[in-house]
Design an enzyme around this catalytic site. Sequence first.
Site, PDB file in Angstrom:
ATOM      1  N   ARG A  83       9.088   6.503  -3.657  1.00 41.36           N
ATOM      2  CA  ARG A  83       9.296   7.468  -4.749  1.00 41.36           C
ATOM      3  C   ARG A  83      10.718   7.975  -4.799  1.00 41.36           C
ATOM      4  NH1 ARG A  83       4.823  10.637  -2.689  1.00 41.36           N
ATOM      5  NH2 ARG A  83       2.935   9.573  -3.379  1.00 41.36           N
ATOM      6  N   GLU A  87      -2.863   6.737  19.114  1.00 38.90           N
ATOM      7  CA  GLU A  87      -3.576   5.544  18.650  1.00 38.90           C
ATOM      8  C   GLU A  87      -2.790   4.302  19.059  1.00 38.90           C
ATOM      9  OE1 GLU A  87      -4.934   6.002  14.536  1.00 38.90           O
ATOM     10  OE2 GLU A  87      -4.383   3.911  14.200  1.00 38.90           O
ATOM     11  N   ARG A  98       0.474   6.034  16.199  1.00 39.51           N
ATOM     12  CA  ARG A  98       0.330   7.360  15.598  1.00 39.51           C
ATOM     13  C   ARG A  98      -0.105   8.360  16.641  1.00 39.51           C
ATOM     14  NH1 ARG A  98      -2.611   5.538   9.957  1.00 39.51           N
ATOM     15  NH2 ARG A  98      -4.056   4.364  11.257  1.00 39.51           N
ATOM     16  N   ARG A 120      -8.220  -6.528  14.233  1.00 39.38           N
ATOM     17  CA  ARG A 120      -7.259  -5.797  15.035  1.00 39.38           C
ATOM     18  C   ARG A 120      -8.031  -4.650  15.669  1.00 39.38           C
ATOM     19  NH1 ARG A 120      -3.417  -6.828  17.968  1.00 39.38           N
ATOM     20  NH2 ARG A 120      -1.748  -5.298  17.999  1.00 39.38           N
ATOM     21  N   ARG A 177       0.822  -1.213   0.000  1.00 37.60           N
ATOM     22  CA  ARG A 177       0.000   0.000   0.000  1.00 37.60           C
ATOM     23  C   ARG A 177       0.854   1.261   0.000  1.00 37.60           C
ATOM     24  NH1 ARG A 177      -5.282   0.096   2.435  1.00 37.60           N
ATOM     25  NH2 ARG A 177      -4.778   1.968   3.592  1.00 37.60           N
ATOM     26  N   TYR A 221     -10.318  -4.628   3.615  1.00 36.92           N
ATOM     27  CA  TYR A 221      -9.530  -3.456   3.971  1.00 36.92           C
ATOM     28  C   TYR A 221      -9.909  -2.336   2.997  1.00 36.92           C
ATOM     29  CZ  TYR A 221      -5.075  -1.586   5.929  1.00 36.92           C
ATOM     30  OH  TYR A 221      -4.107  -0.879   6.591  1.00 36.92           O
ATOM     31  N   ASP A 230     -10.978   1.321   1.631  1.00 38.74           N
ATOM     32  CA  ASP A 230     -10.916   2.747   1.937  1.00 38.74           C
ATOM     33  C   ASP A 230     -12.301   3.350   1.693  1.00 38.74           C
ATOM     34  OD1 ASP A 230      -8.307   3.180   2.832  1.00 38.74           O
ATOM     35  OD2 ASP A 230      -7.516   3.114   0.799  1.00 38.74           O
TER      36      ASP A 230
HETATM   37  P1  FAD Z   1     -18.439   1.521   9.120  1.00 39.30           P
HETATM   38  O1  FAD Z   1     -17.974   2.933   9.021  1.00 39.30           O
HETATM   39  O2  FAD Z   1     -17.759   0.616  10.085  1.00 39.30           O
HETATM   40  O3  FAD Z   1     -20.003   1.564   9.440  1.00 39.30           O
HETATM   41  C1  FAD Z   1     -20.730   0.437   9.857  1.00 39.30           C
HETATM   42  C2  FAD Z   1     -21.794   0.917  10.819  1.00 39.30           C
HETATM   43  O4  FAD Z   1     -22.659  -0.167  11.126  1.00 39.30           O
HETATM   44  C3  FAD Z   1     -21.220   1.411  12.140  1.00 39.30           C
HETATM   45  O5  FAD Z   1     -21.719   2.691  12.444  1.00 39.30           O
HETATM   46  C4  FAD Z   1     -21.676   0.363  13.148  1.00 39.30           C
HETATM   47  O6  FAD Z   1     -21.916   0.901  14.440  1.00 39.30           O
HETATM   48  C5  FAD Z   1     -22.976  -0.106  12.501  1.00 39.30           C
HETATM   49  N1  FAD Z   1     -23.367  -1.441  12.915  1.00 39.30           N
HETATM   50  C6  FAD Z   1     -22.599  -2.552  12.923  1.00 39.30           C
HETATM   51  N2  FAD Z   1     -23.305  -3.599  13.377  1.00 39.30           N
HETATM   52  C7  FAD Z   1     -24.539  -3.140  13.648  1.00 39.30           C
HETATM   53  C8  FAD Z   1     -25.711  -3.758  14.166  1.00 39.30           C
HETATM   54  N3  FAD Z   1     -25.724  -5.053  14.491  1.00 39.30           N
HETATM   55  N4  FAD Z   1     -26.822  -2.997  14.333  1.00 39.30           N
HETATM   56  C9  FAD Z   1     -26.820  -1.665  14.020  1.00 39.30           C
HETATM   57  N5  FAD Z   1     -25.720  -1.045  13.533  1.00 39.30           N
HETATM   58  C10 FAD Z   1     -24.613  -1.777  13.352  1.00 39.30           C
HETATM   59  N6  FAD Z   1     -10.373   5.144   4.652  1.00 39.30           N
HETATM   60  C11 FAD Z   1      -9.886   6.121   3.855  1.00 39.30           C
HETATM   61  O7  FAD Z   1     -10.320   6.247   2.693  1.00 39.30           O
HETATM   62  N7  FAD Z   1      -8.938   7.012   4.305  1.00 39.30           N
HETATM   63  C12 FAD Z   1      -8.428   6.941   5.575  1.00 39.30           C
HETATM   64  O8  FAD Z   1      -7.575   7.754   5.952  1.00 39.30           O
HETATM   65  C13 FAD Z   1      -8.913   5.914   6.433  1.00 39.30           C
HETATM   66  N8  FAD Z   1      -8.431   5.791   7.686  1.00 39.30           N
HETATM   67  C14 FAD Z   1      -8.908   4.807   8.495  1.00 39.30           C
HETATM   68  C15 FAD Z   1      -8.394   4.710   9.792  1.00 39.30           C
HETATM   69  C16 FAD Z   1      -8.860   3.715  10.632  1.00 39.30           C
HETATM   70  C17 FAD Z   1      -8.308   3.626  12.023  1.00 39.30           C
HETATM   71  C18 FAD Z   1      -9.837   2.795  10.171  1.00 39.30           C
HETATM   72  C19 FAD Z   1     -10.328   1.704  11.057  1.00 39.30           C
HETATM   73  C20 FAD Z   1     -10.360   2.889   8.882  1.00 39.30           C
HETATM   74  C21 FAD Z   1      -9.882   3.882   8.030  1.00 39.30           C
HETATM   75  N9  FAD Z   1     -10.394   4.028   6.741  1.00 39.30           N
HETATM   76  C22 FAD Z   1      -9.901   5.014   5.918  1.00 39.30           C
HETATM   77  C23 FAD Z   1     -11.464   3.136   6.233  1.00 39.30           C
HETATM   78  C24 FAD Z   1     -12.864   3.740   6.408  1.00 39.30           C
HETATM   79  O9  FAD Z   1     -13.130   3.934   7.784  1.00 39.30           O
HETATM   80  C25 FAD Z   1     -13.904   2.798   5.839  1.00 39.30           C
HETATM   81  O10 FAD Z   1     -13.615   2.449   4.511  1.00 39.30           O
HETATM   82  C26 FAD Z   1     -15.351   3.295   5.865  1.00 39.30           C
HETATM   83  O11 FAD Z   1     -15.609   4.247   6.852  1.00 39.30           O
HETATM   84  C27 FAD Z   1     -16.247   2.099   6.056  1.00 39.30           C
HETATM   85  O12 FAD Z   1     -17.613   2.413   5.935  1.00 39.30           O
HETATM   86  P2  FAD Z   1     -18.675   1.247   6.214  1.00 39.30           P
HETATM   87  O13 FAD Z   1     -20.012   1.869   6.086  1.00 39.30           O
HETATM   88  O14 FAD Z   1     -18.374   0.066   5.377  1.00 39.30           O
HETATM   89  O15 FAD Z   1     -18.375   0.771   7.712  1.00 39.30           O
HETATM   90  N1  UDP Z   2       3.747   1.176   7.745  1.00 36.31           N
HETATM   91  C1  UDP Z   2       4.996   1.199   8.340  1.00 36.31           C
HETATM   92  N2  UDP Z   2       5.491   2.379   8.805  1.00 36.31           N
HETATM   93  C2  UDP Z   2       4.801   3.535   8.719  1.00 36.31           C
HETATM   94  C3  UDP Z   2       3.516   3.510   8.103  1.00 36.31           C
HETATM   95  C4  UDP Z   2       3.015   2.309   7.638  1.00 36.31           C
HETATM   96  O1  UDP Z   2       5.640   0.171   8.442  1.00 36.31           O
HETATM   97  O2  UDP Z   2       5.298   4.585   9.174  1.00 36.31           O
HETATM   98  C5  UDP Z   2       3.234  -0.127   7.245  1.00 36.31           C
HETATM   99  C6  UDP Z   2       2.400  -0.872   8.290  1.00 36.31           C
HETATM  100  O3  UDP Z   2       2.645  -2.248   8.123  1.00 36.31           O
HETATM  101  C7  UDP Z   2       0.991  -0.538   7.889  1.00 36.31           C
HETATM  102  C8  UDP Z   2       1.092  -0.520   6.362  1.00 36.31           C
HETATM  103  O4  UDP Z   2       2.386   0.061   6.125  1.00 36.31           O
HETATM  104  O5  UDP Z   2       0.073  -1.530   8.343  1.00 36.31           O
HETATM  105  C9  UDP Z   2       0.011   0.288   5.662  1.00 36.31           C
HETATM  106  O6  UDP Z   2       0.050   1.610   6.146  1.00 36.31           O
HETATM  107  P1  UDP Z   2      -1.152   2.612   5.970  1.00 36.31           P
HETATM  108  O7  UDP Z   2      -0.738   3.944   6.482  1.00 36.31           O
HETATM  109  O8  UDP Z   2      -1.639   2.509   4.571  1.00 36.31           O
HETATM  110  O9  UDP Z   2      -2.210   1.951   6.956  1.00 36.31           O
HETATM  111  P2  UDP Z   2      -3.631   2.409   7.514  1.00 36.31           P
HETATM  112  O10 UDP Z   2      -3.785   3.872   7.252  1.00 36.31           O
HETATM  113  O11 UDP Z   2      -4.647   1.572   6.811  1.00 36.31           O
HETATM  114  O12 UDP Z   2      -3.539   2.095   8.964  1.00 36.31           O
END
Ligand code: FAD
Ligand code: UDP
Length: 375
Positions: free
Chosen positions: A175, A306, A281, A250, A171, A354, A356
Site C-alpha cells: 500500500r 512459532e 513469529r 509444512r 496474499r 490454503y 482461511d
Molecule cells: P481443521 O480446523 O483442521 O479441522 C479438522 C478437524 O478434523 C481437526 O480437529 C482434526 O483433529 C479432525 N480430524 C482429522 N482427521 C480426523 C480423523 N481421522 N478422525 C477424527 N477427526 C479427525 N485462517 C484465517 O482465516 N485467519 C488466520 O489468521 C488463520 N491463521 C492460521 C494460522 C495457522 C498456523 C494455520 C495452520 C491456519 C490458519 N488459518 C487462518 C486457517 C484456519 O485454521 C482454517 O481455515 C480452518 O480452521 C480450517 O477448518 P477445517 O474444519 O477445514 O479444518
Molecule cells: N511473508 C514474508 N514476510 C512476512 C510475512 C509474510 O515474507 O513478514 C510471506 C511468506 O512467504 C508467507 C506469505 O508471505 O508464507 C504469506 O503470509 P501470511 O501472513 O499471509 O501467511 P499465513 O498467515 O498463512 O502464515
Amino acid sequence: MYDYLIVGSGLFGAVFAHEMRARGKSVLVLERRPHTGGNIYCEERDGIRLHKYGAHIFHTSYQDVWEYVNKFVEFNNYVNSPVANFRGELYNLPFNMNTFTKLWPDVRTPAEAEAKIAAEREAAGIGEPENLEEQAISLIGRTIFEKLIRGYTEKQWGRSCKELPAFIIKRLPVRLTFDNNYFNDRWQGIPMGGYNKLTEALLEGVEVRTGVDYNEPAVRAAYQGQAQTVVYTGLIDEYFGGRLGRLEYRGLRFETEGLPEQNHQGVAVMNYTEREVPYTRSIEHKHFEPEDRKAFEQAVTYVTREYPADWQPGQEAYYPVNDARNQELYRQYAQLAANEQGVIFGGRLAEYRYYDMDDVVKSALECVEKFVQIS
Ligand code: FAD
Ligand code: UDP
C-alpha cells in the site's frame, strides 16, 4: 442410524453439523483430538486465551459469512497490524508508507516510495516473474525482499524463494498509504471470550465423541453403516490409506512461555524476518482481546514462538505444500473421492487448500445447501 457422521470438529465440521441439526437431521461428530474446534481451539491460562494452533484472526469480505458467525458470538474490533523484526530493526506490516519511510529515510511521499521501488525493480531486470523471489522483487524491490521476505519465507517453507510459487506472496498487500491493517477485507475481529465460544455455540446440542480417529481400521469398521452420509474433514490421502503416495505438508512447532510482565512486545504478532532466528513469529496472545481488561492488565502474559518444521505423517498437518507434485497427487485423490459413494470431503485438509476460516465457513454452508437440495 444417523443422517450424517461428521469426521472432524473444526469449522467445516461444526458448521455442517449445526446446519444439518437445525434442519432436523441426526448428526454425530467424531474428533480425534481431545477437544473440538480444530485449528481455532484456544486454551485458557490465567484467564488469557492462547491460540493453541497458531494465531487466528477472522477476516472476510463475505457479508453473509460475517453475519453468520456474528449470530453465534460477538466479535471485537481487533485489527491485525503485525510488526516485522529484522535484526532488531522494527518495521510495520503489511508493506506500506510506514514501512517505506522507515526503510528509506529520504522517502516522504507515495510518489517517492513508488519511484524507489520502480528503480529497484528496474535494476533487477526481471521480466515475467517465474518464482516467489522474482515476484517479490518485481512487486516491492530488492531491499524489502532481502530484509522482510527472504528469511521469513525460506524458514516458513523450508526451501529457497527461487523454488517457491509466486502466488504465496500475492496474499500480502502493498500500500502507498500509512495503513498498518494487514488485511484488505471489509470485516475483521476476534470472538470476544475466544474462538471456543464459536465452536461451542455451533455444536450446541450436537453429539460429539472426542479422542476417536476415524482412520483407525477398527473405528472405521465400528462406524460402518451407522450413517447415511459421512462428511470427512481430515487429510484426504489418509482417508485412502495413502495408497497413491503421501501428500506433503509444512509442520509447525509451538513453544509457549509465561512471563511475569504486563506487556511483553506491545503487539499480538511479531514476525522475525531474518534467517538466523529459527522461529517465524512470536505471538503475545492477550493483545488479541485487549477489551478483556482483567486479563490484559494483570502482570502475567503468554508468548508463543512459532517454529516451522518438516512434517512427517502422523503429526499435525498445518500448511498444504502447493507445488506441482502435490497438486497433481491431490488431483488424483480428488478423483478417488469423487467416486466414493456416500462421502462428502470438505475443509482445509480434505480439499488440500490454503483456506482461511471464512472460506471454510462459506464452503460448509454451500455444501449444506447442495445436499439439502438433493436429499
Ligand atoms: P481443521 O480446523 O483442521 O479441522 C479438522 C478437524 O478434523 C481437526 O480437529 C482434526 O483433529 C479432525 N480430524 C482429522 N482427521 C480426523 C480423523 N481421522 N478422525 C477424527 N477427526 C479427525 N485462517 C484465517 O482465516 N485467519 C488466520 O489468521 C488463520 N491463521 C492460521 C494460522 C495457522 C498456523 C494455520 C495452520 C491456519 C490458519 N488459518 C487462518 C486457517 C484456519 O485454521 C482454517 O481455515 C480452518 O480452521 C480450517 O477448518 P477445517 O474444519 O477445514 O479444518
Ligand atoms: N511473508 C514474508 N514476510 C512476512 C510475512 C509474510 O515474507 O513478514 C510471506 C511468506 O512467504 C508467507 C506469505 O508471505 O508464507 C504469506 O503470509 P501470511 O501472513 O499471509 O501467511 P499465513 O498467515 O498463512 O502464515
